[in-house]
Write a protein that holds these residues in place. Sequence first.
Motif, PDB file in Angstrom:
ATOM      1  N   LEU A 257      24.655   6.391  31.769  1.00 17.80           N
ATOM      2  CA  LEU A 257      25.655   5.258  31.997  1.00 17.80           C
ATOM      3  C   LEU A 257      27.020   5.332  31.994  1.00 17.80           C
ATOM      4  O   LEU A 257      27.638   4.508  32.088  1.00 17.80           O
ATOM      5  CB  LEU A 257      25.207   4.364  30.609  1.00 17.80           C
ATOM      6  CG  LEU A 257      23.954   4.000  30.271  1.00 17.80           C
ATOM      7  CD1 LEU A 257      23.742   3.126  28.968  1.00 17.80           C
ATOM      8  CD2 LEU A 257      23.385   2.854  31.425  1.00 17.80           C
ATOM      9  N   LYS A 258      27.418   6.623  32.091  1.00 16.76           N
ATOM     10  CA  LYS A 258      28.769   7.181  32.156  1.00 16.76           C
ATOM     11  C   LYS A 258      29.266   6.543  33.734  1.00 16.76           C
ATOM     12  O   LYS A 258      28.576   6.523  34.538  1.00 16.76           O
ATOM     13  CB  LYS A 258      28.982   8.617  32.268  1.00 16.76           C
ATOM     14  CG  LYS A 258      29.114   9.215  30.861  1.00 16.76           C
ATOM     15  CD  LYS A 258      30.469   9.510  30.310  1.00 16.76           C
ATOM     16  CE  LYS A 258      30.446   9.889  29.167  1.00 16.76           C
ATOM     17  NZ  LYS A 258      30.160  11.488  28.852  1.00 16.76           N
ATOM     18  N   VAL A 259      30.464   5.800  33.492  1.00 16.65           N
ATOM     19  CA  VAL A 259      31.072   5.332  34.692  1.00 16.65           C
ATOM     20  C   VAL A 259      31.350   6.040  35.945  1.00 16.65           C
ATOM     21  O   VAL A 259      31.038   5.687  36.985  1.00 16.65           O
ATOM     22  CB  VAL A 259      32.451   4.360  34.412  1.00 16.65           C
ATOM     23  CG1 VAL A 259      33.412   4.134  35.623  1.00 16.65           C
ATOM     24  CG2 VAL A 259      32.119   3.245  33.606  1.00 16.65           C
TER      25      VAL A 259
ATOM     26  N   VAL B 271      28.014   6.277  37.758  1.00 15.36           N
ATOM     27  CA  VAL B 271      27.448   5.184  38.363  1.00 15.36           C
ATOM     28  C   VAL B 271      28.357   4.487  39.326  1.00 15.36           C
ATOM     29  O   VAL B 271      27.964   3.619  39.967  1.00 15.36           O
ATOM     30  CB  VAL B 271      26.759   4.070  37.213  1.00 15.36           C
ATOM     31  CG1 VAL B 271      25.716   4.868  36.493  1.00 15.36           C
ATOM     32  CG2 VAL B 271      27.931   3.635  36.513  1.00 15.36           C
ATOM     33  N   ILE B 272      29.834   4.435  39.045  1.00 12.98           N
ATOM     34  CA  ILE B 272      30.768   3.878  39.988  1.00 12.98           C
ATOM     35  C   ILE B 272      30.336   3.934  41.505  1.00 12.98           C
ATOM     36  O   ILE B 272      30.507   2.827  42.231  1.00 12.98           O
ATOM     37  CB  ILE B 272      31.996   4.275  39.478  1.00 12.98           C
ATOM     38  CG1 ILE B 272      33.013   3.088  39.956  1.00 12.98           C
ATOM     39  CG2 ILE B 272      32.745   5.558  40.254  1.00 12.98           C
ATOM     40  CD1 ILE B 272      34.477   3.032  39.568  1.00 12.98           C
TER      41      ILE B 272
ATOM     42  N   GLU C  32      20.106   9.390  28.099  1.00 14.02           N
ATOM     43  CA  GLU C  32      20.283   8.169  28.536  1.00 14.02           C
ATOM     44  C   GLU C  32      21.757   7.420  28.489  1.00 14.02           C
ATOM     45  O   GLU C  32      22.247   6.938  29.743  1.00 14.02           O
ATOM     46  CB  GLU C  32      19.595   7.045  27.652  1.00 14.02           C
ATOM     47  CG  GLU C  32      19.011   5.877  28.652  1.00 14.02           C
ATOM     48  CD  GLU C  32      17.905   5.066  27.767  1.00 14.02           C
ATOM     49  OE1 GLU C  32      17.887   3.751  28.229  1.00 14.02           O
ATOM     50  OE2 GLU C  32      17.293   5.293  27.074  1.00 14.02           O
ATOM     51  N   SER C  33      22.605   7.636  27.960  1.00 16.33           N
ATOM     52  CA  SER C  33      23.830   7.347  27.550  1.00 16.33           C
ATOM     53  C   SER C  33      24.771   8.152  28.716  1.00 16.33           C
ATOM     54  O   SER C  33      25.609   7.331  29.300  1.00 16.33           O
ATOM     55  CB  SER C  33      24.520   7.844  26.264  1.00 16.33           C
ATOM     56  OG  SER C  33      24.199   7.014  25.181  1.00 16.33           O
TER      57      SER C  33
ATOM     58  N   ASP D 187      34.678   3.790  30.026  1.00 16.10           N
ATOM     59  CA  ASP D 187      33.770   5.172  30.000  1.00 16.10           C
ATOM     60  C   ASP D 187      32.084   5.018  30.267  1.00 16.10           C
ATOM     61  O   ASP D 187      31.532   5.849  30.883  1.00 16.10           O
ATOM     62  CB  ASP D 187      33.626   5.506  28.482  1.00 16.10           C
ATOM     63  CG  ASP D 187      35.080   5.969  27.811  1.00 16.10           C
ATOM     64  OD1 ASP D 187      35.722   6.844  28.708  1.00 16.10           O
ATOM     65  OD2 ASP D 187      35.582   5.351  27.038  1.00 16.10           O
ATOM     66  N   TYR D 188      31.619   3.702  29.930  1.00 13.34           N
ATOM     67  CA  TYR D 188      30.382   3.390  30.376  1.00 13.34           C
ATOM     68  C   TYR D 188      30.170   2.128  30.915  1.00 13.34           C
ATOM     69  O   TYR D 188      30.948   1.164  30.732  1.00 13.34           O
ATOM     70  CB  TYR D 188      29.595   3.405  28.793  1.00 13.34           C
ATOM     71  CG  TYR D 188      29.360   4.744  28.183  1.00 13.34           C
ATOM     72  CD1 TYR D 188      28.542   5.775  28.553  1.00 13.34           C
ATOM     73  CD2 TYR D 188      30.439   5.048  27.267  1.00 13.34           C
ATOM     74  CE1 TYR D 188      28.571   6.851  27.928  1.00 13.34           C
ATOM     75  CE2 TYR D 188      30.399   6.277  26.418  1.00 13.34           C
ATOM     76  CZ  TYR D 188      29.344   7.242  26.810  1.00 13.34           C
ATOM     77  OH  TYR D 188      29.373   8.523  25.945  1.00 13.34           O
ATOM     78  N   ALA D 189      29.287   2.132  31.776  1.00 18.45           N
ATOM     79  CA  ALA D 189      28.809   0.744  32.380  1.00 18.45           C
ATOM     80  C   ALA D 189      27.481   0.427  32.112  1.00 18.45           C
ATOM     81  O   ALA D 189      26.325   1.127  32.177  1.00 18.45           O
ATOM     82  CB  ALA D 189      28.808   0.970  33.770  1.00 18.45           C
TER      83      ALA D 189
ATOM     84  N   MET E 133      36.221  -1.258  36.677  1.00 10.27           N
ATOM     85  CA  MET E 133      35.012  -0.414  35.865  1.00 10.27           C
ATOM     86  C   MET E 133      35.719   1.110  35.602  1.00 10.27           C
ATOM     87  O   MET E 133      35.417   1.549  34.765  1.00 10.27           O
ATOM     88  CB  MET E 133      33.867  -0.492  36.547  1.00 10.27           C
ATOM     89  CG  MET E 133      32.652   0.111  35.783  1.00 10.27           C
ATOM     90  SD  MET E 133      31.327   0.336  37.194  1.00 10.27           S
ATOM     91  CE  MET E 133      30.642  -1.130  37.235  1.00 10.27           C
TER      92      MET E 133
ATOM     93  N   TYR F  91      27.663   1.339  42.253  1.00 14.79           N
ATOM     94  CA  TYR F  91      28.175   0.055  42.293  1.00 14.79           C
ATOM     95  C   TYR F  91      29.157  -0.493  43.542  1.00 14.79           C
ATOM     96  O   TYR F  91      29.122  -1.436  44.187  1.00 14.79           O
ATOM     97  CB  TYR F  91      29.148  -0.344  41.013  1.00 14.79           C
ATOM     98  CG  TYR F  91      28.277  -0.813  39.883  1.00 14.79           C
ATOM     99  CD1 TYR F  91      27.507  -2.081  39.808  1.00 14.79           C
ATOM    100  CD2 TYR F  91      27.574   0.262  39.020  1.00 14.79           C
ATOM    101  CE1 TYR F  91      26.696  -2.325  38.569  1.00 14.79           C
ATOM    102  CE2 TYR F  91      26.833   0.029  37.954  1.00 14.79           C
ATOM    103  CZ  TYR F  91      26.417  -1.044  37.771  1.00 14.79           C
ATOM    104  OH  TYR F  91      25.626  -1.462  36.604  1.00 14.79           O
TER     105      TYR F  91
END
Lengths: 204, 204
Positions: free
Chosen positions: A188-190, A193-194, A184-185, B164-166, B160, A197
């Motif tokens: 969430l790594k940028v 997901v960037i 799950e973590s 590291d994480y969002a 962002m 966004y």
Amino acid sequence: MTERGLLIVLSGPSGVGKGTVRQAIFESDDNDFDYSISMTTRKKRVGERDGIDYFFSTKEEFEALIESGGLLEYAEYVGNYYGTPLGYVEKTLQSGKDVFLEIEVQGALQVREKMPEGIFIFLTPPDLKELKSRIIGRGTDEMAIIEQRMAKAIEEIDLMRYYDYAVENDKVENAVRKIKQIIESEHLKVSRVIQRYKKMIEEL
Amino acid sequence: MTERGLLIVLSGPSGVGKGTVRQAIFESDDNDFDYSISMTTRKKRVGERDGIDYFFSTKEEFEALIESGGLLEYAEYVGNYYGTPLGYVEKTLQSGKDVFLEIEVQGALQVREKMPEGIFIFLTPPDLKELKSRIIGRGTDEMAIIEQRMAKAIEEIDLMRYYDYAVENDKVENAVRKIKQIIESEHLKVSRVIQRYKKMIEEL
């Protein structure tokens, strides 16, 4: 836009309980990934289904895949090949689904070379802390066994450095919880997901 | 052997709810880290305690710390300095305890330069998906405001990439759970635990 799925590789020394942990993860109802199906050249057993239990192939087909780089990892065991087809893994990842691979340490190192972006989890023995007393408790008359055990432990721990995470398998439920947290973590790594966004912003 | 603690930096655009999330984490009973205490040159208010609410300092002391590189980050606000003393953070990390820092985006970027090994978590606005319809709903007669909002959103999301994480702050309890998962997962990183395992083996 579909984000690429994660390749999760669970490995660790033999006897550590990889299979049990993997099974517990898959039997829990909140998992959302595919378990990678292995390819093998061994004969299909009664009740086994092609494409579900294994992808069954001939030795020639398997060796052609090795030649063309179509396997994420493979090994020979008692005269038969076992491996992970790259195409199946790649297709699943591209569809946005995570792929979970539970394999031996040597296979995991092959995967690390082909897909370094994977999440490599090393399951560690639960009794490392007890090892010392257990070894000492056996007395000096078994010096050869003591040395053999110590060498094996050192060798196993040394392989850990090729992995991203180390999870102690003290209890199956603890290991399962930690592995799920890691997955799950990682989502969430940028870096993962960037794009999503940015896309949202672009579409505003 | 004590493992070095983790520096956890929580930041994000103003108004995203950083303070609320940080407070919820600290009020939960299963947290195990220190909240970094800021240093300030502003006057102590009634009830505030030095070393608990803030480290209170003179302007001269503060500027001397800036000069000597003794601040992890700092900013000037309404004629007073606010900053994070590096010494306190470093001592806590060395004692094996995690340090949790909740700061503005600009401060976080300063911390990234001084302690790149920290875990940087970007809290994202919960209403990014609604932004489009909200902006459109306002009509073309407010074009300046639309453009201003869009520019701000783009600017925020762009920052962002230094993290590291969002974590999306859709609900405080979800954000808290995700942040805790990230911290626990980071503690399982092989790079952080391998020395402990090697030590265990050496001591066998």
